[in-house]
Design a protein around this motif. Structure first.
Motif, PDB file in Angstrom:
ATOM      1  N   ILE A   8      92.278  25.700   8.844  1.00 14.44           N
ATOM      2  CA  ILE A   8      93.281  26.362   9.713  1.00 14.44           C
ATOM      3  C   ILE A   8      92.954  26.022  10.969  1.00 14.44           C
ATOM      4  CG2 ILE A   8      93.834  28.678  10.169  1.00 14.44           C
ATOM      5  CD1 ILE A   8      93.377  29.734   7.389  1.00 14.44           C
ATOM      6  N   ALA A   9      91.583  26.093  11.279  1.00 12.44           N
ATOM      7  CA  ALA A   9      91.285  25.818  12.470  1.00 12.44           C
ATOM      8  C   ALA A   9      91.336  24.468  13.193  1.00 12.44           C
ATOM      9  CB  ALA A   9      89.492  26.104  12.745  1.00 12.44           C
ATOM     10  N   GLN A  10      91.723  24.538  14.358  1.00  8.81           N
ATOM     11  CA  GLN A  10      92.077  23.161  15.050  1.00  8.81           C
ATOM     12  C   GLN A  10      90.874  22.419  15.656  1.00  8.81           C
ATOM     13  OE1 GLN A  10      95.168  21.802  15.158  1.00  8.81           O
ATOM     14  NE2 GLN A  10      95.905  23.613  13.974  1.00  8.81           N
ATOM     15  N   THR A  11      89.786  22.896  15.988  1.00  5.42           N
ATOM     16  CA  THR A  11      88.696  22.606  16.612  1.00  5.42           C
ATOM     17  C   THR A  11      87.217  23.063  15.846  1.00  5.42           C
ATOM     18  OG1 THR A  11      88.227  24.453  18.176  1.00  5.42           O
ATOM     19  CG2 THR A  11      89.838  22.290  18.742  1.00  5.42           C
ATOM     20  N   GLN A  12      86.198  22.185  16.051  1.00  2.00           N
ATOM     21  CA  GLN A  12      84.929  22.783  15.404  1.00  2.00           C
ATOM     22  C   GLN A  12      84.565  24.029  16.023  1.00  2.00           C
ATOM     23  OE1 GLN A  12      82.111  19.546  14.550  1.00  2.00           O
ATOM     24  NE2 GLN A  12      83.476  17.941  15.695  1.00  2.00           N
ATOM     25  N   GLN A  13      84.571  24.115  17.165  1.00  2.00           N
ATOM     26  CA  GLN A  13      84.165  25.331  18.044  1.00  2.00           C
ATOM     27  C   GLN A  13      85.142  26.583  17.224  1.00  2.00           C
ATOM     28  OE1 GLN A  13      85.089  25.462  22.313  1.00  2.00           O
ATOM     29  NE2 GLN A  13      83.560  27.040  22.643  1.00  2.00           N
ATOM     30  N   THR A  14      86.039  26.581  17.186  1.00  2.00           N
ATOM     31  CA  THR A  14      86.971  27.598  16.749  1.00  2.00           C
ATOM     32  C   THR A  14      86.586  27.899  15.218  1.00  2.00           C
ATOM     33  OG1 THR A  14      88.860  26.822  18.132  1.00  2.00           O
ATOM     34  CG2 THR A  14      89.254  28.436  16.243  1.00  2.00           C
ATOM     35  N   ALA A  15      86.397  26.864  14.476  1.00  2.00           N
ATOM     36  CA  ALA A  15      85.814  27.030  13.152  1.00  2.00           C
ATOM     37  C   ALA A  15      84.435  27.658  13.067  1.00  2.00           C
ATOM     38  CB  ALA A  15      85.513  25.549  12.393  1.00  2.00           C
ATOM     39  N   MET A  16      83.525  27.096  13.867  1.00  2.00           N
ATOM     40  CA  MET A  16      82.164  27.690  13.933  1.00  2.00           C
ATOM     41  C   MET A  16      82.225  29.286  14.213  1.00  2.00           C
ATOM     42  SD  MET A  16      78.962  26.477  15.709  1.00  2.00           S
ATOM     43  CE  MET A  16      79.122  24.912  14.762  1.00  2.00           C
ATOM     44  N   MET A  17      83.165  29.584  15.286  1.00  2.00           N
ATOM     45  CA  MET A  17      83.233  31.018  15.636  1.00  2.00           C
ATOM     46  C   MET A  17      83.846  31.959  14.757  1.00  2.00           C
ATOM     47  SD  MET A  17      82.377  31.573  18.776  1.00  2.00           S
ATOM     48  CE  MET A  17      83.156  33.157  19.243  1.00  2.00           C
ATOM     49  N   ILE A  18      84.879  31.356  13.892  1.00  2.00           N
ATOM     50  CA  ILE A  18      85.248  32.391  12.774  1.00  2.00           C
ATOM     51  C   ILE A  18      84.381  32.413  11.648  1.00  2.00           C
ATOM     52  CG2 ILE A  18      87.036  32.270  11.098  1.00  2.00           C
ATOM     53  CD1 ILE A  18      88.855  30.640  12.609  1.00  2.00           C
ATOM     54  N   SER A  19      83.464  31.202  11.658  1.00  2.00           N
ATOM     55  CA  SER A  19      82.453  31.401  10.457  1.00  2.00           C
ATOM     56  C   SER A  19      81.380  32.383  10.788  1.00  2.00           C
ATOM     57  CB  SER A  19      81.977  29.992  10.311  1.00  2.00           C
ATOM     58  OG  SER A  19      82.854  28.963   9.863  1.00  2.00           O
ATOM     59  N   LEU A  20      81.072  32.419  12.324  1.00  2.00           N
ATOM     60  CA  LEU A  20      79.707  33.256  12.513  1.00  2.00           C
ATOM     61  C   LEU A  20      80.281  34.679  12.798  1.00  2.00           C
ATOM     62  CD1 LEU A  20      78.106  30.975  15.163  1.00  2.00           C
ATOM     63  CD2 LEU A  20      77.021  31.658  13.160  1.00  2.00           C
ATOM     64  N   MET A  21      81.334  34.833  13.596  1.00  2.00           N
ATOM     65  CA  MET A  21      81.729  36.222  13.769  1.00  2.00           C
ATOM     66  C   MET A  21      82.603  36.752  12.646  1.00  2.00           C
ATOM     67  SD  MET A  21      80.252  36.451  16.808  1.00  2.00           S
ATOM     68  CE  MET A  21      80.956  38.027  17.325  1.00  2.00           C
ATOM     69  N   GLY A  22      83.475  36.090  12.223  1.00  2.00           N
ATOM     70  CA  GLY A  22      84.308  36.577  11.214  1.00  2.00           C
ATOM     71  C   GLY A  22      83.783  36.764   9.972  1.00  2.00           C
ATOM     72  N   LEU A  23      82.562  36.101   9.719  1.00  2.00           N
ATOM     73  CA  LEU A  23      81.940  36.326   8.475  1.00  2.00           C
ATOM     74  C   LEU A  23      80.519  37.019   8.443  1.00  2.00           C
ATOM     75  CD1 LEU A  23      82.296  32.899   6.522  1.00  2.00           C
ATOM     76  CD2 LEU A  23      83.610  34.961   6.257  1.00  2.00           C
ATOM     77  N   MET A  24      79.637  36.745   9.434  1.00  2.00           N
ATOM     78  CA  MET A  24      78.352  37.540   9.867  1.00  2.00           C
ATOM     79  C   MET A  24      78.586  39.113   9.673  1.00  2.00           C
ATOM     80  SD  MET A  24      75.392  36.730  12.323  1.00  2.00           S
ATOM     81  CE  MET A  24      76.489  37.273  13.789  1.00  2.00           C
ATOM     82  N   LEU A  25      79.537  39.555  10.505  1.00  2.00           N
ATOM     83  CA  LEU A  25      79.629  41.016  10.397  1.00  2.00           C
ATOM     84  C   LEU A  25      79.950  41.617   9.296  1.00  2.00           C
ATOM     85  CD1 LEU A  25      80.861  41.708  14.216  1.00  2.00           C
ATOM     86  CD2 LEU A  25      78.526  42.163  13.288  1.00  2.00           C
ATOM     87  N   PRO A  26      81.148  41.158   8.653  1.00  2.00           N
ATOM     88  CA  PRO A  26      81.204  41.937   7.055  1.00  2.00           C
ATOM     89  C   PRO A  26      80.241  41.598   6.251  1.00  2.00           C
ATOM     90  CG  PRO A  26      83.182  40.561   8.108  1.00  2.00           C
ATOM     91  CD  PRO A  26      82.084  40.267   8.896  1.00  2.00           C
ATOM     92  N   VAL A  27      79.502  40.480   6.165  1.00  2.00           N
ATOM     93  CA  VAL A  27      78.480  40.436   4.991  1.00  2.00           C
ATOM     94  C   VAL A  27      77.268  41.333   5.583  1.00  2.00           C
ATOM     95  CG1 VAL A  27      76.738  38.826   4.637  1.00  2.00           C
ATOM     96  CG2 VAL A  27      78.767  37.845   4.651  1.00  2.00           C
ATOM     97  N   ILE A  28      77.024  41.607   6.764  1.00  2.00           N
ATOM     98  CA  ILE A  28      75.823  42.470   6.879  1.00  2.00           C
ATOM     99  C   ILE A  28      76.323  43.922   7.064  1.00  2.00           C
ATOM    100  CG2 ILE A  28      74.294  43.270   8.801  1.00  2.00           C
ATOM    101  CD1 ILE A  28      74.431  40.588   9.882  1.00  2.00           C
ATOM    102  N   LEU A  29      77.484  44.415   7.478  1.00  2.00           N
ATOM    103  CA  LEU A  29      77.782  45.880   7.336  1.00  2.00           C
ATOM    104  C   LEU A  29      78.590  46.153   6.068  1.00  2.00           C
ATOM    105  CD1 LEU A  29      78.962  46.011  10.843  1.00  2.00           C
ATOM    106  CD2 LEU A  29      76.790  46.677   9.976  1.00  2.00           C
TER     107      LEU A  29
END
Length: 368
Positions: free
Chosen positions: A276-297
């Motif tokens: 879905i993501a167009q750039t590596q930066q976008t993909a990394m941001m989604i992976s970090l921010m979109g997954l880390m918080l739900p996994v922890i909380l």
């Protein structure tokens, strides 16, 4: 000055045209505030408990009703034998069992004292302690209300027993959670930049004209990361056993199979993000921010899900980490077999099929 103002206006236009940047700038902070505000709590609400009432008299019935009437606990079931306590805990839903001794009312009248044993699931030591304190508080209030009309004050004595983690070692809670976070974030992040890297390097065209089918491309990108993630999982388990003295009461083979399944789920989710993501930066941001918080909380790693608002409890069901934490705690601490965790296993399997299927569909769209 005029040129600088034009440059600033142009940058604003670029930001507002990029929906992903707007989401990161405004959506992520709002989501973090809401998650931290509602999910992080030391209180408990609607915790499922079971009752083993050996006495079954009017006093115990009134005492049980006072516990059930509170907003903190929900009576999930009544059990008849002490042998059923372990089975109830292994099923994973019940977090505590109230074991009321025989002839409860008679002992209160005759001896002025009766006992209630509070057996808690200490795989999460913080929650176990909180449950004991809350139950003790309710029993004390009930005792005070009964003593107002009693000629001779009596005492209800709560006793506690922590199962699966009697020493209340916090490492027993953190090792499964940390293992889940590492496998989820590392696996998803590694794969989330795989296709986006192809786009940025200009090699996507080679894949688009290759005779490989979309499913073959997806599997080809996932297989190497499965191998690397399995090694990662083995290292984590070995360290937890030999360094942190984490027990493995269940089957190591079953633990390995479930870990591989969760790794594949995380990798499939990463592939979906990268498609879905167009750039590596976008993909990394989604992976970090979109997954880390739900996994922890929202996984139940630190904060009990039953204490969260109902909408967050619903949302937690789509977080793969929630189901894997239940599985890994069941195998390592409770020694359960597949019979007790087959539902969670099917959920992870279903999520894996869904993520892979959606990734293939997205890839086909690009071929068109």
């Amino acid at each position: 000055m005029k040129q600088f103002r034009g440059f600033v206006i142009k940058e604003f236009y670029h930001i507002f045209r990029d929906k992903r940047s707007l989401f990161i700038l405004f959506g992520m902070p709002i989501a973090q505030i809401l998650l931290f505000g509602f999910a992080i709590t030391n209180e408990i609400n609607n915790v499922d408990i079971a009752v083993l009432d050996h006495s079954k008299d009017a006093t115990t019935e009134e005492m049980i009703n006072s516990i059930a009437a509170s907003e903190y606990f929900s009576i999930d079931q009544f059990i008849e034998r002490e042998a059923d306590i372990e089975t109830v805990f292994k099923q994973g839903k019940v977090k505590a069992v109230l074991n009321i001794e025989k002839d409860f009312s008679q002992k209160l009248i005759k001896d002025g004292k009766a006992y209630v044993q509070i057996i808690t699931d200490a795989t999460d030591p913080n929650t176990a302690n909180t449950i004991f304190n809350y139950v003790t508080s309710i029993l004390q209030k009930f005792q005070s209300s009964k003593n107002k009309s009693a000629e001779f004050p009596y005492q209800i004595v709560p006793q506690t027993r922590m199962v699966y983690n009697p020493e209340l070692k916090s490492v027993f809670m953190f090792v499964p959670g940390v293992m889940t976070i590492i496998l989820m974030l590392v696996s998803a992040m590694m794969t989330s930049i795989s296709i986006t890297r192809e786009k940025e390097l200009g090699t996507m065209e080679i894949l688009l004209v290759s005779p490989l089918k979309p499913f073959q491309v997806i599997v080809g990108k996932v297989v190497p990361y499965i191998f690397l993630s399995v090694i990662n999982a083995i290292v984590i388990v070995v360290l937890s056993i030999f360094i942190f003295k984490m027990p493995v009461e269940g089957s190591l083979f079953l633990l390995g199979l479930e870990s591989v399944l969760f790794i594949i789920t995380a990798l499939a989710l990463g592939i979906l993000i990268s498609s879905i993501a167009q750039t590596q930066q976008t993909a990394m941001m989604i992976s970090l921010m979109g997954l880390m918080l739900p996994v922890i909380l929202l996984s139940g790693f630190i904060f009990p899900i039953s204490s969260m608002p109902f909408i967050l409890q619903i949302i937690s069901n789509i977080v793969p980490a929630k189901w894997f934490i239940i599985i890994i705690k069941g195998i390592m601490l409770k020694g359960v077999g597949l019979w007790f965790i087959w539902k969670e296993t099917l959920v992870l399997l279903g999520m894996t099929v869904f993520f892979i299927g959606l990734s293939v569909k997205k890839y086909k769209i690009r071929l068109e």
